[in-house]
Design an enzyme around this catalytic site. Structure first.
Site, PDB file in Angstrom:
ATOM      1  CD  GLU A 260      -2.668   0.866   2.237  1.00 60.59           C
ATOM      2  OE1 GLU A 260      -3.728   1.976   2.585  1.00 60.59           O
ATOM      3  OE2 GLU A 260      -3.053  -0.076   3.213  1.00 60.59           O
ATOM      4  CE  LYS A 277      -8.508  -0.037   6.248  1.00 58.57           C
ATOM      5  NZ  LYS A 277      -8.561  -1.106   7.033  1.00 58.57           N
TER       6      LYS A 277
END
Length: 457
Positions: A260, A277
């Protein structure tokens, strides 16, 4: 003055084997599928300055500078780095030619937010560790070319950097075998499920919209295995676009397989964040893999979780961005990684002229994708519900070039090694739609590649 030299190809693993046991080396290891975010790898060592922050006390090159607030630390880092506005033009095509490389842990983010943790401080984990490097070795995975570039002062001679590279063996040294080790949780499965249930009750009461609940797993580094050799095995087992190996002095190292991006900023002030997410497993074949991806894209809970973090990142970046510059791209895009699918969105903006990368870190730490919304209340709830301090986990690894550009990653899927003690954190976002058992299963899904790695699979 900036300089650039092209070098013969050497495998990153060969460089790690040759140089990785030196204290204060940094390897920013873009792996996995080749794309824009994973095109470049960088290796730095022999820093000009090293900075270590522990419970607000700042140590520079072994000298105690006393207590500083987190905001003061970021200002001090700004003053430490020499700035050359034209560097990007002078070193064309190579995005990093030296500057600051290091990490800011979760506790540093808490300090920025004014949160006093109820957990005892971890004496073996720095709140921040950063080094200033005057040059960087770079691998261009797309063109399969190597370079060393840096910034000169006082007649600095680049020939020794080139000579050191030629001394690295062309053939990779074999990675030593690693005995299996056991990851012990900081809480039971029932305890984790209770924390999720409590978080959901707070959401139902209107206290918060979303919160990230995590746990830590601890092991001992096996006898005879160095941290750099452990990372050499790990990067082959779980390649990631934001992998990193940081040797922060003699006792602490970070071994990261992060997928990420946290925040990046170009030398012209263009900001991007790519929060993750939403998680689903990979399939056993192409058809099942595609089915899991479609299910993730249509999952109401996972999409709601991603949307809330997108809004949070828009808010955080918007504190230092030009009005009207914020936008969202690749909204709720399913991306495939080595072991899981993730829902990913990209938030973009443009910094106000008076702000820089340090202001951006101050406005956004700790990362919203691993905290919750509203962020300040999420941090308080996390501290109340979790069983142990997060340490480096859920902080950020970053590089800030002398041209003012920055790239950074969220510290997830990462081992922190303090002496022989190894820790890894995993968790997930909790919403009103969360089921405690399913959240526990998702947390274990994220841990699974590292549990298999620990067992030598």
């Amino acid at each position: 003055m900036a300089w650039l030299r092209e070098l013969p190809w050497r495998e990153p693993d060969s460089v790690l084997a040759a140089w990785g046991n030196v204290p204060w080396c940094a390897f920013l290891d873009s792996g996995g599928a080749l794309e824009e975010r994973s095109r470049w790898r960088f290796f730095c060592h022999a820093p000009r300055h090293v900075l270590h922050v522990q419970a607000g006390r700042v140590i520079l090159d072994g000298r105690d500078l006393g207590q500083m607030s987190a905001a003061q630390v970021l200002s001090f880092l700004r003053s430490l780095c020499p700035w050359y506005d034209a560097l990007a033009q002078q070193v064309e095509g190579v995005p990093f030619s030296g500057g600051l490389v290091g990490f800011a842990g979760y506790a540093f983010g808490l300090a920025l937010e004014g949160i006093n943790s109820a957990h005892a401080a971890q004496a073996d984990v720095p709140d921040m560790a950063v080094a200033l490097y005057e040059y960087a070795y770079a691998w261009d995975r797309q063109e399969k070319r190597c370079y060393v570039s840096g910034f000169s002062h006082d007649g600095y001679d680049s020939t020794r950097c080139v000579a050191a590279w030629y001394a690295v063996p062309e053939q990779m040294a074999p990675v030593p075998a690693c005995p299996s080790f056991t990851l012990e949780p900081d809480q039971s499965a029932d305890s984790y499920r209770r924390a999720v249930a409590q978080a959901r009750e707070l959401i139902a009461a209107g206290d918060i919209f979303q919160v990230n609940i995590t746990g830590r797993y601890t092991a001992l580094l096996p006898d005879g295995v160095s941290k750099v050799d452990l990372y050499r095995r790990l990067r082959a087992h779980a390649p990631a676009p934001f992998g990193a190996y940081l040797s922060c002095g003699a006792d602490f190292s970070l071994l990261s397989c992060s997928p990420e991006r946290f925040v990046s900023v170009s030398d012209r002030g263009a900001v991007a964040s790519r929060p993750i997410k939403g998680t689903a497993p990979r399939g056993q074949d192409a058809a099942q893999d595609e089915a899991f991806a479609r299910m993730l894209a249509a999952d109401e809970k996972e999409c709601a979780e991603n949307l809330m973090i997108v809004d949070l990142m828009r808010h955080d970046i918007g504190r230092v961005a030009r009005i009207g510059s914020m936008q969202v791209q690749d909204f709720l895009k399913v991306e495939r990684f080595a072991h899981v699918h993730h829902l990913v969105s990209e938030v973009r903006g443009t910094l106000q002229p008076e702000h820089d990368a340090f202001d951006l870190l101050a406005a956004t730490l700790p990362p919203g994708s691993v905290t919750g919304a509203p962020k300040h209340r999420a941090l308080e709830i996390i501290d109340m519900l979790e069983a142990s301090p997060r340490g480096a986990y859920c902080g950020t690894v970053f590089r800030i070039g002398v041209d003012g550009s920055m790239d950074s990653a969220v510290i997830i899927r990462s081992f922190e090694c303090a002496g022989r003690v190894m820790r890894i954190g995993v968790g997930g976002g909790i919403t009103i739609l969360s089921d405690p058992q399913k959240e526990y299963e998702e947390m274990r899904l994220k841990l699974a590649p590292f549990a298999a790695f620990a067992e030598g699979v």
